[in-house]
Structures are given as C-alpha cells and as structure tokens.
Design a protein around this motif. Structure first.
Motif, PDB file in Angstrom:
ATOM      1  N   MET A  55       0.864  -1.068   0.018  1.00  0.00           N
ATOM      2  CA  MET A  55       0.034   0.102   0.209  1.00  0.00           C
ATOM      3  C   MET A  55       1.038   1.344  -0.009  1.00  0.00           C
ATOM      4  SD  MET A  55      -3.061   0.917   0.046  1.00  0.00           S
ATOM      5  CE  MET A  55      -4.204  -0.485   0.613  1.00  0.00           C
ATOM      6  N   LEU A  56       0.589   2.025  -1.032  1.00  0.00           N
ATOM      7  CA  LEU A  56       1.318   3.324  -0.773  1.00  0.00           C
ATOM      8  C   LEU A  56       0.418   4.558  -0.832  1.00  0.00           C
ATOM      9  CD1 LEU A  56       2.870   1.186  -2.729  1.00  0.00           C
ATOM     10  CD2 LEU A  56       3.979   3.075  -4.003  1.00  0.00           C
ATOM     11  N   GLN A  57       0.930   5.680  -0.472  1.00  0.00           N
ATOM     12  CA  GLN A  57       0.359   6.758  -0.097  1.00  0.00           C
ATOM     13  C   GLN A  57       0.957   8.259  -0.698  1.00  0.00           C
ATOM     14  OE1 GLN A  57      -1.936   7.285   3.862  1.00  0.00           O
ATOM     15  NE2 GLN A  57      -0.293   8.782   4.297  1.00  0.00           N
ATOM     16  N   THR A  58       0.218   9.063  -1.139  1.00  0.00           N
ATOM     17  CA  THR A  58       0.678  10.351  -1.462  1.00  0.00           C
ATOM     18  C   THR A  58       1.019  10.995  -0.537  1.00  0.00           C
ATOM     19  OG1 THR A  58      -1.563  11.414  -1.609  1.00  0.00           O
ATOM     20  CG2 THR A  58      -0.924  10.250  -3.818  1.00  0.00           C
ATOM     21  N   PRO A  59       1.992  11.973  -0.342  1.00  0.00           N
ATOM     22  CA  PRO A  59       2.436  12.889   0.651  1.00  0.00           C
ATOM     23  C   PRO A  59       1.316  13.734   1.148  1.00  0.00           C
ATOM     24  CG  PRO A  59       3.808  13.222  -1.431  1.00  0.00           C
ATOM     25  CD  PRO A  59       2.585  12.393  -1.947  1.00  0.00           C
ATOM     26  N   ASP A  60       0.157  14.028   0.691  1.00  0.00           N
ATOM     27  CA  ASP A  60      -0.804  14.678   1.376  1.00  0.00           C
ATOM     28  C   ASP A  60      -1.538  13.825   2.203  1.00  0.00           C
ATOM     29  OD1 ASP A  60      -2.329  13.444  -0.627  1.00  0.00           O
ATOM     30  OD2 ASP A  60      -3.091  15.290  -1.325  1.00  0.00           O
ATOM     31  N   GLY A  61      -1.542  12.476   2.036  1.00  0.00           N
ATOM     32  CA  GLY A  61      -2.361  11.506   2.807  1.00  0.00           C
ATOM     33  C   GLY A  61      -3.632  11.147   2.296  1.00  0.00           C
TER      34      GLY A  61
END
Length: 148
Positions: A55-61
């Motif tokens: 699972m990956l997430q963008t910097p803004d969450g």
C-alpha cells in the motif's frame, strides 16, 4: 449514505520495480504483506488466491494505491491499455515540476506516450507508460504570471 475512496488497486508484474517507480515519484510505502487463505479467495473471487501486496500513499495522505503481484494463480499478461479502451484507464498525479517527474520516470525506462501538452494555459500534462504497462498521467498546474 457517505462514501469514501479507499484506494485504487493495480496488478503488477514486478512489485519491487513498481514500488521503486512510485516511491521515486514521491509516494510512500505504508505497508507490505502477503495475502492468501479462504478470506482472500472469497473477497477476490479466485480460488487459491495468493499475492504479495503493498500500500502506497501520496504525500498529502489523501491518495492510496494498492499494488499486488500474484503468486497464485499465475498472472495473466495482457497488452498495455490504450487511452481509448473501456475499463481501468490511468492513474493521475499532480506534480510540482513535470520535467523533474519525467526525469525520474525515465530512470525507470518510462517515457511519455507522445509528449508534454499544455491544456488551456492551466496545466502541462502527459501520459507516461509506467511499470507493467500502467498509464500514469503527470500534471503540473501552471501559475499565472505575476502582475507587477
């Protein structure tokens, strides 16, 4: 009834190479696992379902991508999706610097399908063919010239 987008899942040929691509673009791995068992068979609808996932997430969450590489059953190779095909199309990211993002993508052997375009003096954008044939849109918002 409220609804919230949890994530977008993408089957990939090489989990580690795909993670490297997306983390170099700025996403963060928030979890990795290997899943199998009756619950996975039931949820996914495949007997003997066994996959490595991340699972990956963008910097803004706010944005998440689930990547999965099948161990069983064997993954089915398909031809890369074309922009006008019905079905899952692409994943899009806003970036601060499209040239920098393209340089990162190029390190992974990923180049624009055609080039970089400007949409209505609002965005510079392009489609890149990413790992496992994933179409990734990169868009940089253009800032209006300061009056002075």
């Amino acid at each position: 009834m409220p609804i919230t987008l949890e994530n977008v899942a993408i089957a990939v040929r090489d989990l580690d190479a795909t993670i490297a691509f997306f983390t170099d673009l700025g996403l963060t791995v928030i979890g990795r696992d290997e899943v199998s068992g009756e619950w996975a068979d039931t949820a996914v609808g495949l007997d003997g379902n066994h996959a490595k996932i991340a699972m990956l997430q963008t910097p803004d969450g706010n944005g998440r991508i689930e990547l999965f590489e099948y161990i069983h059953p064997d993954a089915i190779e398909t031809t890369p999706t074309l922009p006008n095909e019905i079905g899952m199309h692409r994943i899009a990211f806003s970036v601060d610097d499209i040239d920098e993002s393209l340089a990162i993508a190029a390190k992974h052997g990923c180049t624009p399908l055609r080039g970089v375009a400007t949409y209505a003096d609002i965005y510079k954008l392009t489609y890149v063919r990413g790992p496992s044939g994933i179409i990734v849109m990169l868009a940089q918002e253009l800032k209006p010239a300061a009056n002075g």
